[in-house]
Design an enzyme around this catalytic site. Structure first.
Site, PDB file in Angstrom:
ATOM      1  N   TYR A 162      -0.092  -7.782  -1.936  1.00  0.00           N
ATOM      2  CA  TYR A 162      -1.132  -7.026  -1.234  1.00  0.00           C
ATOM      3  C   TYR A 162      -2.484  -7.527  -1.735  1.00  0.00           C
ATOM      4  O   TYR A 162      -2.969  -7.113  -2.787  1.00  0.00           O
ATOM      5  CB  TYR A 162      -0.954  -5.527  -1.497  1.00  0.00           C
ATOM      6  CG  TYR A 162      -2.017  -4.632  -0.909  1.00  0.00           C
ATOM      7  CD1 TYR A 162      -2.564  -4.895   0.346  1.00  0.00           C
ATOM      8  CD2 TYR A 162      -2.463  -3.506  -1.593  1.00  0.00           C
ATOM      9  CE1 TYR A 162      -3.545  -4.061   0.883  1.00  0.00           C
ATOM     10  CE2 TYR A 162      -3.434  -2.668  -1.063  1.00  0.00           C
ATOM     11  CZ  TYR A 162      -3.969  -2.947   0.175  1.00  0.00           C
ATOM     12  OH  TYR A 162      -4.935  -2.136   0.709  1.00  0.00           O
ATOM     13  N   ASN A 222      -4.852  -9.599   4.162  1.00  0.00           N
ATOM     14  CA  ASN A 222      -6.212  -9.132   4.455  1.00  0.00           C
ATOM     15  C   ASN A 222      -7.136 -10.272   4.889  1.00  0.00           C
ATOM     16  O   ASN A 222      -8.349 -10.205   4.697  1.00  0.00           O
ATOM     17  CB  ASN A 222      -6.800  -8.388   3.254  1.00  0.00           C
ATOM     18  CG  ASN A 222      -6.644  -6.884   3.395  1.00  0.00           C
ATOM     19  OD1 ASN A 222      -6.958  -6.310   4.444  1.00  0.00           O
ATOM     20  ND2 ASN A 222      -6.153  -6.231   2.353  1.00  0.00           N
ATOM     21  N   GLU A 226       0.838  -1.205   0.000  1.00  0.00           N
ATOM     22  CA  GLU A 226       0.000   0.000   0.000  1.00  0.00           C
ATOM     23  C   GLU A 226       0.873   1.255   0.000  1.00  0.00           C
ATOM     24  O   GLU A 226       0.676   2.178   0.796  1.00  0.00           O
ATOM     25  CB  GLU A 226      -0.989   0.000   1.166  1.00  0.00           C
ATOM     26  CG  GLU A 226      -2.260   0.755   0.834  1.00  0.00           C
ATOM     27  CD  GLU A 226      -3.369   0.622   1.875  1.00  0.00           C
ATOM     28  OE1 GLU A 226      -4.375   1.305   1.716  1.00  0.00           O
ATOM     29  OE2 GLU A 226      -3.224  -0.178   2.833  1.00  0.00           O
ATOM     30  N   ASP A 280       0.395  -8.095   3.117  1.00  0.00           N
ATOM     31  CA  ASP A 280      -0.928  -7.908   3.710  1.00  0.00           C
ATOM     32  C   ASP A 280      -1.884  -8.847   2.987  1.00  0.00           C
ATOM     33  O   ASP A 280      -2.292  -8.574   1.865  1.00  0.00           O
ATOM     34  CB  ASP A 280      -1.350  -6.445   3.548  1.00  0.00           C
ATOM     35  CG  ASP A 280      -2.732  -6.169   4.121  1.00  0.00           C
ATOM     36  OD1 ASP A 280      -3.364  -7.108   4.650  1.00  0.00           O
ATOM     37  OD2 ASP A 280      -3.192  -5.008   4.024  1.00  0.00           O
ATOM     38  N   HIS A 288      -1.171  -0.810  10.262  1.00  0.00           N
ATOM     39  CA  HIS A 288      -0.491  -2.104  10.340  1.00  0.00           C
ATOM     40  C   HIS A 288       0.856  -1.926  11.037  1.00  0.00           C
ATOM     41  O   HIS A 288       1.427  -0.830  11.032  1.00  0.00           O
ATOM     42  CB  HIS A 288      -0.226  -2.667   8.940  1.00  0.00           C
ATOM     43  CG  HIS A 288      -1.449  -2.972   8.141  1.00  0.00           C
ATOM     44  ND1 HIS A 288      -1.884  -4.261   7.915  1.00  0.00           N
ATOM     45  CD2 HIS A 288      -2.324  -2.153   7.503  1.00  0.00           C
ATOM     46  CE1 HIS A 288      -2.976  -4.220   7.161  1.00  0.00           C
ATOM     47  NE2 HIS A 288      -3.264  -2.956   6.904  1.00  0.00           N
TER      48      HIS A 288
END
Length: 263
Positions: free
Chosen positions: A109, A153, A35, A151, A254
């Protein structure tokens, strides 16, 4: 020893001072950022160059998403997969040289998936599941020591969230997402280093919403991961998360993860 870090920074330009502090205090050999929210021409190369991270692979886009791998160890960019199938910048893979001895490092990501856990009414959720499906088919073909970080998620275990029952219908912890991530894990026998070194049910959160952060509630989820291929996992010697970054000014939502390998 080779020290590899991963961090969803939530805008690398906004938090460049925090990245510099992490690199100075923790001194990883390689840092994988997610990100980054910037296209490659505007990536803040100068700070990384100054600190000796002279090898960089940037897969970015303007204002959204984006990943970057920066390293003191020489590497060759290995791949850029469009597992989202829509051109978004969500992956870059590199092959380490020197002390890395041919390790493949995948920086990913995975999409958040929106708010409703139903692909029929929420296309973003369907895109997330399809992303995981494409990753799973890719993992079937891996034939080299590989570390995938980033990440994801998804918080896969009951103890990976602050309240399992309350979050069963909340995107990031729904059974369908956990099942999809499990299929990815099984496709290559990945070893979850976060839970190898911090066994369940120990607390091991990596993300907190800004809302719970300002309320000083420990309502965390383990969304960030480092998974090693079976031939690499035995070389991992230590793993930790750097939670003190939550107390830094204007923190990311994060925290970084770091794993050390004896390569």
């Amino acid at each position: 020893m080779v020290k590899i870090a991963s961090w969803n920074i939530n805008s690398v330009r906004l938090r460049i001072d925090q990245v510099e502090r992490l690199l100075t205090e923790q001194a990883p050999d390689v840092l994988c950022l997610q990100e980054i929210k910037v296209a490659e021409p505007l990536f803040p190369h100068a700070m990384f160059e100054r600190l000796g991270y002279t090898h960089r692979a940037i897969h970015g886009q303007k204002g959204y998403h984006g990943v970057a791998t920066v390293s003191k160890i020489p590497f060759t960019e290995f791949s850029r997969h469009d597992w989202q199938d829509n051109g978004e910048a969500r992956h870059v893979g590199v092959e380490l040289h020197g002390a890395g001895q041919g390790l493949i490092l995948e920086n990913v990501y995975i999409p958040a998936g929106g708010d409703i856990a139903d692909r029929a009414v929420n296309p973003k959720f369907g895109q997330k599941l399809d992303f995981l499906g494409r990753m799973t088919r890719w993992a079937d073909k891996i034939d080299r020591p590989t570390l995938i970080v980033g990440d994801f998620n998804i918080a896969p275990l009951e103890c990976d969230v602050y309240d399992h029952k309350a979050l069963l219908k909340v995107v990031s912890h729904t059974p369908i997402e956990v099942e999809a991530l499990g299929a990815f894990r099984d496709a290559h026998g990945w070893v979850d280093l976060g839970r190898r070194f911090i066994p369940a049910p120990e607390r091991n959160y990596s993300w907190w919403s800004y809302r719970s952060y300002w309320r000083e509630k420990d309502q965390g989820r383990r969304l960030d991961h480092m998974w090693a291929s079976p031939d690499l996992a035995p070389q991992a010697r230590a793993h930790r998360f750097i939670e003190e970054t939550r107390r830094w000014e204007s923190p990311s939502d994060h925290v970084p993860l770091i794993t050390e390998f004896d390569l």
